[in-house]
Design a protein around this motif. Structure first.
Motif, short mmCIF file in Angstrom:
data_model
loop_
_atom_site.label_atom_id
_atom_site.label_comp_id
_atom_site.label_asym_id
_atom_site.label_seq_id
_atom_site.Cartn_x
_atom_site.Cartn_y
_atom_site.Cartn_z
N CYS A 92 0.87 -1.18 0.00
CA CYS A 92 0.00 0.00 0.00
C CYS A 92 0.91 1.23 0.00
O CYS A 92 2.13 1.11 0.17
CB CYS A 92 -0.89 0.00 1.24
N MET A 93 0.29 2.39 -0.16
CA MET A 93 1.07 3.64 -0.22
C MET A 93 1.97 3.80 1.02
O MET A 93 3.15 4.12 0.91
CB MET A 93 0.08 4.81 -0.35
N GLY A 94 1.39 3.54 2.21
CA GLY A 94 2.13 3.79 3.45
C GLY A 94 3.33 2.86 3.61
O GLY A 94 4.41 3.29 4.04
N ARG A 144 8.41 3.07 12.23
CA ARG A 144 7.65 2.37 11.19
C ARG A 144 6.33 3.05 10.83
O ARG A 144 5.91 4.00 11.50
CB ARG A 144 7.42 0.92 11.60
N ALA A 145 5.67 2.52 9.79
CA ALA A 145 4.45 3.14 9.26
C ALA A 145 3.34 3.25 10.30
O ALA A 145 2.51 4.15 10.24
CB ALA A 145 3.96 2.35 8.04
N HIS A 146 3.32 2.34 11.29
CA HIS A 146 2.28 2.41 12.34
C HIS A 146 2.49 3.57 13.30
O HIS A 146 1.61 3.88 14.09
CB HIS A 146 2.31 1.13 13.19
N PRO A 206 1.06 8.79 6.46
CA PRO A 206 0.33 10.06 6.62
C PRO A 206 -1.09 9.86 7.16
O PRO A 206 -1.61 10.71 7.89
CB PRO A 206 0.29 10.63 5.21
N ARG A 207 -1.69 8.71 6.85
CA ARG A 207 -3.06 8.47 7.35
C ARG A 207 -3.04 8.23 8.86
O ARG A 207 -3.95 8.63 9.58
CB ARG A 207 -3.68 7.29 6.62
N VAL A 208 -2.02 7.53 9.33
CA VAL A 208 -1.89 7.29 10.77
C VAL A 208 -1.55 8.60 11.47
O VAL A 208 -2.09 8.93 12.53
CB VAL A 208 -0.81 6.21 11.05
N LYS A 209 -0.67 9.38 10.84
CA LYS A 209 -0.29 10.69 11.41
C LYS A 209 -1.53 11.56 11.59
O LYS A 209 -1.66 12.27 12.60
CB LYS A 209 0.67 11.40 10.45
N GLN A 221 -8.95 2.37 13.91
CA GLN A 221 -7.73 1.82 13.31
C GLN A 221 -7.95 1.87 11.80
O GLN A 221 -9.07 1.61 11.34
CB GLN A 221 -7.57 0.38 13.80
N THR A 222 -6.92 2.19 11.04
CA THR A 222 -7.13 2.38 9.60
C THR A 222 -7.54 1.10 8.88
O THR A 222 -8.12 1.15 7.80
CB THR A 222 -5.85 2.93 8.93
N THR A 223 -7.23 -0.07 9.48
CA THR A 223 -7.50 -1.33 8.78
C THR A 223 -8.70 -2.09 9.35
O THR A 223 -8.90 -3.25 9.01
CB THR A 223 -6.26 -2.25 8.83
N ILE A 224 -9.50 -1.45 10.19
CA ILE A 224 -10.66 -2.16 10.75
C ILE A 224 -11.67 -2.45 9.63
O ILE A 224 -11.76 -1.70 8.65
CB ILE A 224 -11.33 -1.32 11.87
S1 SF4 Z 1 -3.03 3.44 6.71
FE1 SF4 Z 1 -1.96 1.48 6.83
S2 SF4 Z 1 -2.90 0.27 5.15
FE2 SF4 Z 1 -3.41 2.44 4.76
S3 SF4 Z 1 -1.81 3.23 3.40
FE3 SF4 Z 1 -1.17 3.67 5.52
S4 SF4 Z 1 0.09 1.93 6.12
FE4 SF4 Z 1 -1.07 1.29 4.32
#
Ligand code: SF4
Length: 296
Positions: A13-15, A77-79, A102-105, A177-180
């Protein structure tokens, strides 16, 4: 076996792609320096091994002070991670390379700003997951995490504060959570809106997981079996596997080519999908192995 078809959306994925690209860049530009990643950068053994081979070291939180100094580089990491961990790393003098998605940020920032304004921050997700830990840490003692609707119901039944002073819940937001899964989030939203009609709900589900599932459904109509490529510890890869098992009589998860079950070499058409932390190289290798069987 005649044909291999790839899902239209699969793999990084992008992240995750951004995190891996940043890590590779840091490793290439800092040969000879100690470069650490705080926890596994991605849930994929093969992709991780490629980074270890380039000199990346795994760092556990408890060893930050012991192993880091002004010459080290620490990749987040991305999380994401918590503000207190960032402070601990900064104090060692190490350079931080933050690959937080960026979505988690965005969720971290929202949790921080609303909690500072006195809002309770409800988070729908798995408390053991790195992303939820990082988001909740930005809300401090204002964070309340539910993994499912049952937990949310139990909370309101058993919370003394809610029974005695429901006004304390007047200011509240809900993020996820972004993946729920959407269905899980909807069920939690329903419970919270019943108890707290004024709650502000944010849609923070990432489309990456949804897209991979959507295109897997499309692919399943065209093939006789589906191989899901990815790490066994990756939550989104496991979700793809359970969907593949629902959709096809032949479905299996493989982390590497040697795990391809023999039956797949006898199928007419094999479909490939891959989790959000699966590198293209792993997908190419599996495809190549299946195609080679044609020439034997
Ligand atoms: S939120 Fe998680 S699944 Fe979505 S792009 Fe970012 S790292 Fe990937």
């Amino acid at each position: 076996m005649a044909k291999v078809l790839r899902s239209k959306v699969l793999g990084f994925c992008m992240g995750v792609k951004r995190a891996v690209d940043m890590a590779e860049e840091v490793l290439n530009e800092n040969e000879g320096k100690e470069v650490f990643m705080l926890g596994p950068l991605i849930h994929n053994e093969q992709a991780l091994q490629a980074l270890y081979d380039k000199g990346l070291h795994l760092l556990s939180e408890e060893y930050i002070e012991e192993r880091c100094n002004e010459k080290s580089i620490v990749i987040i990491r991305a999380h994401g991670t918590s503000p207190s961990i960032l402070t601990r790393i900064e104090k060692t003098g190490a350079r931080i390379v933050d690959t937080s998605c960026p979505r988690v940020k965005a969720s971290q920032k929202r949790a921080a700003s609303y909690s500072q304004d006195g809002f309770l921050v409800f988070i729908a997700g798995d408390l053991g997951h790195g992303e939820v830990l990082s988001i909740s840490s930005y809300a401090g003692d204002k964070a309340i995490v539910f993994k499912d609707a049952e937990e949310a119901k139990t909370f309101f039944k058993t919370s003394e504060l809610f029974q005695k002073n429901p006004r304390a819940f007047d200011k509240a937001i809900l993020i996820s959570q972004t993946t729920i899964r959407k269905e899980e989030y909807d069920a939690i939203i329903a419970v919270l809106q019943k108890k707290l009609p004024q709650i502000e709900v944010f849609n923070t589900i990432c489309s990456a997981t949804k897209e991979r599932q959507l295109f897997l459904r499309e692919l399943a109509h065209e093939v006789d079996g589906i191989l899901v490529i990815g790490g066994r510890h990756s939550a989104n890869t496991q979700r793809l596997l359970s969907l593949a098992q629902e959709l096809s009589p032949h479905a299996a998860l493989v982390e590497a080519v040697h795990e391809i079950p023999p039956e797949f070499f006898r199928l007419e058409k094999v479909g490939l999908t891959a989790g959000a932390s699966t590198a293209n190289k792993s997908i190419d290798e599996v495809e190549q192995k299946l195609l080679e069987a044609n020439t034997i």
